[in-house]
Design a protein around this motif. Sequence first.
Motif, mmCIF file in Angstrom:
data_model
loop_
_atom_site.group_PDB
_atom_site.id
_atom_site.type_symbol
_atom_site.label_atom_id
_atom_site.label_comp_id
_atom_site.label_asym_id
_atom_site.label_seq_id
_atom_site.Cartn_x
_atom_site.Cartn_y
_atom_site.Cartn_z
ATOM 1 N N VAL A 104 0.824 -1.201 0.000
ATOM 2 C CA VAL A 104 0.000 0.000 0.000
ATOM 3 C C VAL A 104 0.863 1.258 0.000
ATOM 4 N N GLU A 105 0.888 1.950 -1.141
ATOM 5 C CA GLU A 105 1.556 3.251 -1.206
ATOM 6 C C GLU A 105 0.629 4.324 -0.648
ATOM 7 N N TRP A 106 1.202 5.340 -0.038
ATOM 8 C CA TRP A 106 0.453 6.434 0.593
ATOM 9 C C TRP A 106 -0.482 5.895 1.664
ATOM 10 N N SER A 107 0.016 4.945 2.437
ATOM 11 C CA SER A 107 -0.786 4.300 3.479
ATOM 12 C C SER A 107 -1.235 5.277 4.564
ATOM 13 N N GLU A 108 -0.538 6.391 4.717
ATOM 14 C CA GLU A 108 -0.912 7.384 5.723
ATOM 15 C C GLU A 108 -2.342 7.876 5.529
ATOM 16 N N LEU A 109 -2.821 7.847 4.293
ATOM 17 C CA LEU A 109 -4.150 8.361 3.972
ATOM 18 C C LEU A 109 -5.273 7.414 4.389
ATOM 19 N N THR A 110 -4.942 6.168 4.650
ATOM 20 C CA THR A 110 -5.964 5.171 4.999
ATOM 21 C C THR A 110 -5.511 4.306 6.173
ATOM 22 N N GLU A 111 -4.680 4.847 7.027
ATOM 23 C CA GLU A 111 -4.066 4.061 8.098
ATOM 24 C C GLU A 111 -5.076 3.354 8.999
ATOM 25 N N GLU A 112 -6.237 3.966 9.228
ATOM 26 C CA GLU A 112 -7.219 3.338 10.120
ATOM 27 C C GLU A 112 -7.801 2.050 9.538
ATOM 28 N N ALA A 113 -7.602 1.792 8.256
ATOM 29 C CA ALA A 113 -8.106 0.570 7.632
ATOM 30 C C ALA A 113 -7.083 -0.572 7.658
ATOM 31 N N LEU A 114 -5.870 -0.290 8.094
ATOM 32 C CA LEU A 114 -4.810 -1.298 8.078
ATOM 33 C C LEU A 114 -4.937 -2.233 9.282
ATOM 34 N N PRO A 115 -4.696 -3.525 9.067
ATOM 35 C CA PRO A 115 -4.781 -4.467 10.187
ATOM 36 C C PRO A 115 -3.631 -4.244 11.177
ATOM 37 N N PRO A 116 -3.802 -4.688 12.418
ATOM 38 C CA PRO A 116 -2.785 -4.464 13.453
ATOM 39 C C PRO A 116 -1.415 -5.071 13.128
ATOM 40 N N GLU A 117 -1.398 -6.153 12.361
ATOM 41 C CA GLU A 117 -0.136 -6.833 12.056
ATOM 42 C C GLU A 117 0.544 -6.301 10.785
ATOM 43 N N THR A 118 0.178 -5.123 10.351
ATOM 44 C CA THR A 118 0.759 -4.502 9.152
ATOM 45 C C THR A 118 2.264 -4.313 9.301
ATOM 46 N N VAL A 119 2.983 -4.571 8.214
ATOM 47 C CA VAL A 119 4.413 -4.297 8.133
ATOM 48 C C VAL A 119 4.574 -2.891 7.553
ATOM 49 N N PHE A 120 5.292 -2.021 8.255
ATOM 50 C CA PHE A 120 5.492 -0.659 7.784
ATOM 51 C C PHE A 120 6.889 -0.508 7.192
ATOM 52 N N VAL A 121 6.942 0.101 6.001
ATOM 53 C CA VAL A 121 8.197 0.378 5.320
ATOM 54 C C VAL A 121 8.258 1.882 5.092
#
Length: 143
Positions: A104-121
Motif C-alpha cells: 500500500v503506497e500512501w498508506s498514511e491516507l488510509t491508516e485506520e483501515a490497516l490491520p494491526p499486524e501490518t508491516v510498515f516500510v
Amino acid sequence: MEFLTHSEAETEALGARLAAALNPGAVVAYRGGLGMGKTAFTRGLARGLGYKGRVTSPTFTIVNEYEGGRLPLFHFDMYRLEGADALFDIGWEDYLDRGGVCAVEWSELTEEALPPETVFVTIARTPEGENARVITIEGVDLP
C-alpha cells in the motif's frame, strides 16, 4: 530495522528480501513522499514473491494485481483516495481475504483501515547521494 540503499537495484533487492518473510494475508504499508522508491521496492517485493512480469505504479488504476508467484501481490496507490471509506468501497476486505500480499503506497491516507499486524516500510532520502535511501522496516524480522 533500518537499512541504507545506494541505488534503485539495492532498494529492489531489499524488497525481494522482505518478500521471503511474508505470509498469505500480509499487508505492507509504505510511508514516504513522491520519488522515494516505493514502486522500486514493490518491484523487488514482486520479484521476491516469484512474479516475473512488469511492475508499475498503480497511480491511475488504484490497484494493480500481480499473480503467478508464490503469493499474489496487490499493489495499491492510495494517493487519489479520500480516506479509508473509499478504500472499503473498492473492495479492500476482499483483497485481504484473497491470501496474497497487499502493498500500500500512501498508506498514511488510509491508516485506520490497516490491520494491526501490518508491516510498515518507511523510505526517506539521505545526503549520501541522489539515489541513497534510508529504509526502515517495522513489524517483521527479515531472514
